[in-house]
Scaffold this active site. Structure first.
Site, PDB file in Angstrom:
ATOM      1  N   LYS A  93      -0.429  -4.286  -3.264  1.00 55.97           N
ATOM      2  CA  LYS A  93      -1.744  -3.732  -2.910  1.00 55.97           C
ATOM      3  C   LYS A  93      -1.828  -2.318  -3.482  1.00 55.97           C
ATOM      4  CE  LYS A  93      -4.857  -2.419   0.813  1.00 55.97           C
ATOM      5  NZ  LYS A  93      -4.975  -1.006   0.378  1.00 55.97           N
ATOM      6  N   SER A 110       0.819  -1.211   0.000  1.00 58.40           N
ATOM      7  CA  SER A 110       0.000   0.000   0.000  1.00 58.40           C
ATOM      8  C   SER A 110       0.857   1.268   0.000  1.00 58.40           C
ATOM      9  CB  SER A 110      -0.952  -0.041   1.206  1.00 58.40           C
ATOM     10  OG  SER A 110      -1.911   0.977   1.154  1.00 58.40           O
ATOM     11  N   ASP A 141      10.588   5.366  -9.794  1.00 57.26           N
ATOM     12  CA  ASP A 141      10.236   5.936 -11.094  1.00 57.26           C
ATOM     13  C   ASP A 141      10.967   7.239 -11.376  1.00 57.26           C
ATOM     14  OD1 ASP A 141       8.570   3.831 -11.529  1.00 57.26           O
ATOM     15  OD2 ASP A 141       6.715   5.000 -11.677  1.00 57.26           O
TER      16      ASP A 141
END
Length: 379
Positions: free
Chosen positions: A314, A289, A300
């Protein structure tokens, strides 16, 4: 008149009464005609139960059960209806202090496994260990509960006891544990060798952003040159706290995009002009999460190298909605996407440097590898 005719008559009366009751409401709230039959059916059954059930019926419990059944029918382990007691427990947990036993759990493959046991807590004193599988809570098999319900059953009033049935190495044993106030320090830092700072984030609660900043500032004062962020065994928590931390370490731009089913999008962004230090992030199969949001944003944007094993996966977002009787509804409403547009729900985040932690290892080989990677960045 036969009993069967009486029952049919009562049921028809209930259905007709229900229809007349809701006809005006349907018109007022713009409910489509194809939904009216289902509403009539629901209210008809409710009234029949109230009129004919062999014992007195508690109307509140009846409605609680109906709402809970609707949520369970979604088949989503992260959506949950909470009565007043459980809703209060959830609020206490997100505030960082609650009555419990001091364990973090993971829910995967229809199993409930203890991920970690906090130091100096009832769970540790009772002898619970990471890797233990919880089979039942107070005699109720966990297979009969939603994953979120298991945690709710384990938490409770300070001073009360809970019995966990634990399976370890093929053997089953009951542990009776007295609940205590669990105060979670969710972010702690320490200075390692060669100017390497280390901050462990255990979960994301209301105070995690402040705790992280305090640890971060302290490490800066001690001459930090690079930072290791440990997100292993972190089940997630509040996205707001995650975004608060991301603004300290993720370069300017998107952190995470939250996309609902109608395509509407909410983008959380960082205002940090540039990263001050090289960063390495530790993740594992229990990083979930909000942990994955932070790790994904750092990966990224190229602000960090991820070390460890693939994360939990998740990628859904829940909203907690207070209801009229101090109860609440936790419902999945969206999925989140990393800055590069990755939706990791069900797939997880792959580390840049994969390192398994061998069972029974006496050295934290993942941390040692993170230190090695960070040292290369500092050269």
């Amino acid at each position: 008149m036969s009993k069967k005719k009486i029952i049919i008559g009562v049921l028809l009366t209930a259905v007709l009464s229900s229809f007349l009751t809701i006809a005006g409401l349907c018109f007022a709230f713009g409910i489509h005609s194809n939904e009216v039959a289902d509403i009539v059916r629901f209210l008809g059954v409710k009234r029949f139960i109230e009129a004919r059930y062999v014992s007195d019926v508690n109307e509140t419990k009846l409605m609680d059960g109906a709402i809970s059944g609707m949520v369970q029918s979604l088949g989503d382990p992260h959506s949950l209806y909470m009565n007043a007691d459980r809703f209060e427990q959830l609020k206490e947990h997100t505030e960082g202090e609650f009555g419990g036993i001091g364990v973090t759990m993971g829910f995967k493959d229809s199993k409930v496994t203890i991920i970690s046991v906090l130091d100096d807590t009832p769970g540790q004193h009772a002898g619970l260990e990471a890797g233990d599988e919880i089979m039942a809570v107070d005699g109720t098999p966990v297979s009969e509960m939603q994953p979120e319900e298991v945690a709710m059953h384990i938490r409770g009033e300070v001073g009360t006891k809970v019995v966990l049935t634990i399976e370890r190495d093929g053997e089953t044993q009951d542990y009776t544990i007295e609940r205590a106030t669990i105060k979670i320090d969710t972010a702690k830092g320490t200075m390692l060798e060669d100017g390497m700072g280390y901050i462990r984030i255990a979960s994301f609660s209301e105070n995690t952003g402040k705790e992280f900043k305090a640890a971060y500032d302290s490490l800066e004062e001690q001459g930090m040159k690079g930072l290791i962020i440990d997100l292993r065994e972190n089940p997630g928590g509040l996205v707001t706290s995650c975004v608060e931390i991301a603004n300290m370490v993720v370069p300017k731009g998107p952190i995470v995009s939250v996309v609902e089913r109608d395509g509407s999008k909410e983008v959380h962004e960082s205002n940090l002009e540039e990263s001050k230090y090289p960063i390495v992030v530790l993740i594992d199969g229990n990083s979930a999460s909000a942990s994955e949001i932070l790790a994904g944003a750092l990966q990224d944007t190229g602000a960090a190298t991820l070390v460890g094993t693939k994360s939990y996966g998740k990628g859904s977002v829940q909203v907690v909605v207070p209801m009229l009787h101090n109860d609440g509804l936790k419902l999945t409403i969206a999925k989140y996407y990393t800055p590069n547009g990755r939706c990791i729900d069900g797939t997880g985040i792959e580390p840049d440097v994969e390192v398994e932690l061998p069972e029974g290892a006496t050295t934290d080989v993942q941390l040692e590898k993170a230190k090695e990677v960070l040292k290369e960045k500092l050269q």
